[in-house]
Design a protein around this motif. Structure first.
Motif, PDB file in Angstrom:
ATOM      1  N   ALA A 171       0.805  -1.217   0.000  1.00  0.00           N
ATOM      2  CA  ALA A 171       0.000   0.000   0.000  1.00  0.00           C
ATOM      3  C   ALA A 171       0.843   1.274   0.000  1.00  0.00           C
ATOM      4  N   PRO A 172       1.811   1.417   0.914  1.00  0.00           N
ATOM      5  CA  PRO A 172       2.621   2.649   0.886  1.00  0.00           C
ATOM      6  C   PRO A 172       3.600   2.707  -0.278  1.00  0.00           C
ATOM      7  N   LEU A 173       3.769   1.601  -0.995  1.00  0.00           N
ATOM      8  CA  LEU A 173       4.725   1.564  -2.102  1.00  0.00           C
ATOM      9  C   LEU A 173       4.072   1.864  -3.447  1.00  0.00           C
ATOM     10  N   VAL A 174       2.960   1.186  -3.739  1.00  0.00           N
ATOM     11  CA  VAL A 174       2.296   1.365  -5.033  1.00  0.00           C
ATOM     12  C   VAL A 174       0.776   1.413  -4.887  1.00  0.00           C
ATOM     13  N   GLY A 175       0.291   1.695  -3.692  1.00  0.00           N
ATOM     14  CA  GLY A 175      -1.154   1.666  -3.447  1.00  0.00           C
ATOM     15  C   GLY A 175      -1.948   2.635  -4.290  1.00  0.00           C
ATOM     16  N   ALA A 176      -1.363   3.768  -4.653  1.00  0.00           N
ATOM     17  CA  ALA A 176      -2.051   4.753  -5.496  1.00  0.00           C
ATOM     18  C   ALA A 176      -1.508   4.752  -6.919  1.00  0.00           C
ATOM     19  N   SER A 177      -0.203   4.607  -7.065  1.00  0.00           N
ATOM     20  CA  SER A 177       0.399   4.712  -8.395  1.00  0.00           C
ATOM     21  C   SER A 177       0.059   3.526  -9.302  1.00  0.00           C
ATOM     22  N   LEU A 178      -0.079   2.337  -8.734  1.00  0.00           N
ATOM     23  CA  LEU A 178      -0.386   1.162  -9.556  1.00  0.00           C
ATOM     24  C   LEU A 178      -1.770   1.249 -10.187  1.00  0.00           C
ATOM     25  N   PRO A 179      -2.846   1.468  -9.408  1.00  0.00           N
ATOM     26  CA  PRO A 179      -4.146   1.617 -10.066  1.00  0.00           C
ATOM     27  C   PRO A 179      -4.203   2.832 -10.980  1.00  0.00           C
ATOM     28  N   LEU A 180      -3.425   3.868 -10.635  1.00  0.00           N
ATOM     29  CA  LEU A 180      -3.431   5.080 -11.462  1.00  0.00           C
ATOM     30  C   LEU A 180      -2.842   4.807 -12.842  1.00  0.00           C
ATOM     31  N   VAL A 181      -1.725   4.096 -12.901  1.00  0.00           N
ATOM     32  CA  VAL A 181      -1.111   3.814 -14.197  1.00  0.00           C
ATOM     33  C   VAL A 181      -1.979   2.856 -15.004  1.00  0.00           C
ATOM     34  N   LEU A 182      -2.630   1.903 -14.344  1.00  0.00           N
ATOM     35  CA  LEU A 182      -3.519   0.984 -15.063  1.00  0.00           C
ATOM     36  C   LEU A 182      -4.735   1.725 -15.619  1.00  0.00           C
ATOM     37  N   CYS A 183      -5.301   2.626 -14.816  1.00  0.00           N
ATOM     38  CA  CYS A 183      -6.449   3.413 -15.277  1.00  0.00           C
ATOM     39  C   CYS A 183      -6.046   4.351 -16.411  1.00  0.00           C
ATOM     40  N   CYS A 184      -4.837   4.913 -16.340  1.00  0.00           N
ATOM     41  CA  CYS A 184      -4.346   5.768 -17.421  1.00  0.00           C
ATOM     42  C   CYS A 184      -4.350   5.011 -18.746  1.00  0.00           C
ATOM     43  N   ARG A 185      -3.857   3.791 -18.732  1.00  0.00           N
ATOM     44  CA  ARG A 185      -3.794   2.991 -19.957  1.00  0.00           C
ATOM     45  C   ARG A 185      -5.195   2.655 -20.464  1.00  0.00           C
ATOM     46  N   LEU A 186      -6.073   2.246 -19.553  1.00  0.00           N
ATOM     47  CA  LEU A 186      -7.437   1.898 -19.950  1.00  0.00           C
ATOM     48  C   LEU A 186      -8.163   3.090 -20.574  1.00  0.00           C
ATOM     49  N   ILE A 187      -8.071   4.229 -19.906  1.00  0.00           N
ATOM     50  CA  ILE A 187      -8.828   5.401 -20.344  1.00  0.00           C
ATOM     51  C   ILE A 187      -8.245   5.978 -21.624  1.00  0.00           C
ATOM     52  N   ASP A 188      -6.914   6.031 -21.722  1.00  0.00           N
ATOM     53  CA  ASP A 188      -6.295   6.554 -22.937  1.00  0.00           C
ATOM     54  C   ASP A 188      -6.691   5.724 -24.155  1.00  0.00           C
ATOM     55  N   ARG A 189      -6.649   4.411 -24.006  1.00  0.00           N
ATOM     56  CA  ARG A 189      -7.008   3.538 -25.129  1.00  0.00           C
ATOM     57  C   ARG A 189      -8.476   3.696 -25.496  1.00  0.00           C
ATOM     58  N   SER A 190      -9.332   3.820 -24.496  1.00  0.00           N
ATOM     59  CA  SER A 190     -10.764   3.979 -24.778  1.00  0.00           C
ATOM     60  C   SER A 190     -11.043   5.304 -25.473  1.00  0.00           C
ATOM     61  N   LEU A 191     -10.390   6.374 -25.034  1.00  0.00           N
ATOM     62  CA  LEU A 191     -10.600   7.672 -25.664  1.00  0.00           C
ATOM     63  C   LEU A 191     -10.064   7.687 -27.094  1.00  0.00           C
ATOM     64  N   GLU A 192      -8.981   6.989 -27.326  1.00  0.00           N
ATOM     65  CA  GLU A 192      -8.467   6.897 -28.692  1.00  0.00           C
ATOM     66  C   GLU A 192      -9.449   6.176 -29.601  1.00  0.00           C
ATOM     67  N   ARG A 193     -10.085   5.137 -29.067  1.00  0.00           N
ATOM     68  CA  ARG A 193     -11.089   4.428 -29.873  1.00  0.00           C
ATOM     69  C   ARG A 193     -12.302   5.308 -30.128  1.00  0.00           C
ATOM     70  N   LEU A 194     -12.657   6.119 -29.139  1.00  0.00           N
ATOM     71  CA  LEU A 194     -13.804   7.005 -29.291  1.00  0.00           C
ATOM     72  C   LEU A 194     -13.490   8.211 -30.155  1.00  0.00           C
ATOM     73  N   GLY A 195     -12.193   8.471 -30.358  1.00  0.00           N
ATOM     74  CA  GLY A 195     -11.805   9.638 -31.147  1.00  0.00           C
ATOM     75  C   GLY A 195     -11.659  10.892 -30.332  1.00  0.00           C
ATOM     76  N   ALA A 196     -11.893  10.813 -28.998  1.00  0.00           N
ATOM     77  CA  ALA A 196     -11.818  12.013 -28.163  1.00  0.00           C
ATOM     78  C   ALA A 196     -10.405  12.528 -28.041  1.00  0.00           C
TER      79      ALA A 196
END
Length: 209
Positions: A171-196
């Motif tokens: 938790a103190p090592l990657v508790g915030a950064s790990l889900p953040l980087v995974l969400c960044c990848r998910l959202i970026d790819r989805s927005l690229e597909r949507l054209g946003a």
């Protein structure tokens, strides 16, 4: 890339995630918790989405200071919603009959939408310079019209929490950064597909107006 090169690359990624996570924790603390949460997450996402060859600490601090006000404005609706959700979660279980169960389920659904919308808003704030509340509104709309993306983000967050519960030392090592980087990848790819991703300004294009 050689085997040793891949190992060094993985170690560098882990080191970056740990440093970003520590910076996020420090940013939250500097903002006294409530006022530091969104700016710290936005700053962390900004660094994760950028070329980290320029460093991590200075870009994080620059993003934290530069987006402090906007991040808090964009996060304010979700903060108010969180307060209401917590209040409902305390009061509703005391209600008798099936009405209490139904309201509890609805509260859970609203909580899920709030968490996903806030997560999307964090990433969107690193992509667009539109009005903070307009970006937050787009985060909510994107959650409602993209159930696949919303489910993926929610599953990522739930899985991360489960891992942290099993191994609290992470938790103190990657508790915030790990889900953040995974969400960044998910959202970026989805927005690229949507054209946003091709929209220079969501407000100017009428998406958020």
């Amino acid at each position: 890339m050689s085997w040793s090169g891949r190992v060094m690359r993985m170690l560098q990624i882990v080191t970056d995630l740990v440093l970003i996570n520590l910076l996020i924790i420090a940013g939250i603390a500097c903002g006294l918790g409530v006022f530091g949460l969104m700016p710290a997450l936005v700053a962390g996402a900004t660094v994760l989405r950028a070329d980290r060859d320029a460093g991590i600490v200075r870009p994080f601090l620059a993003a934290y200071r530069g987006r402090f006000r906007d991040a808090n404005l964009a996060g304010s609706p979700f903060g108010f919603a969180a307060v209401l959700i917590v209040a409902d979660a305390v009061v509703i279980p005391a209600l008798p009959g099936p009405a209490g169960a139904v309201l509890l389920v609805l509260t859970g659904a609203v909580a899920a939408v709030t968490v996903v919308s806030a997560s999307l808003t964090v990433i969107l704030l690193t992509r667009y310079d539109d009005r903070p509340l307009a970006v937050a509104r787009f985060g909510l709309v994107l959650t409602l019209v993209s159930p696949g993306l919303a489910a993926a983000v929610l599953a990522t967050l739930v899985a991360t929490v489960a891992v942290m519960l099993v191994a609290p030392v992470l938790a103190p090592l990657v508790g915030a950064s790990l889900p953040l980087v995974l969400c960044c990848r998910l959202i970026d790819r989805s927005l690229e597909r949507l054209g946003a991703a091709r929209l220079p300004s969501l407000t100017h294009q009428g998406v958020l107006s």
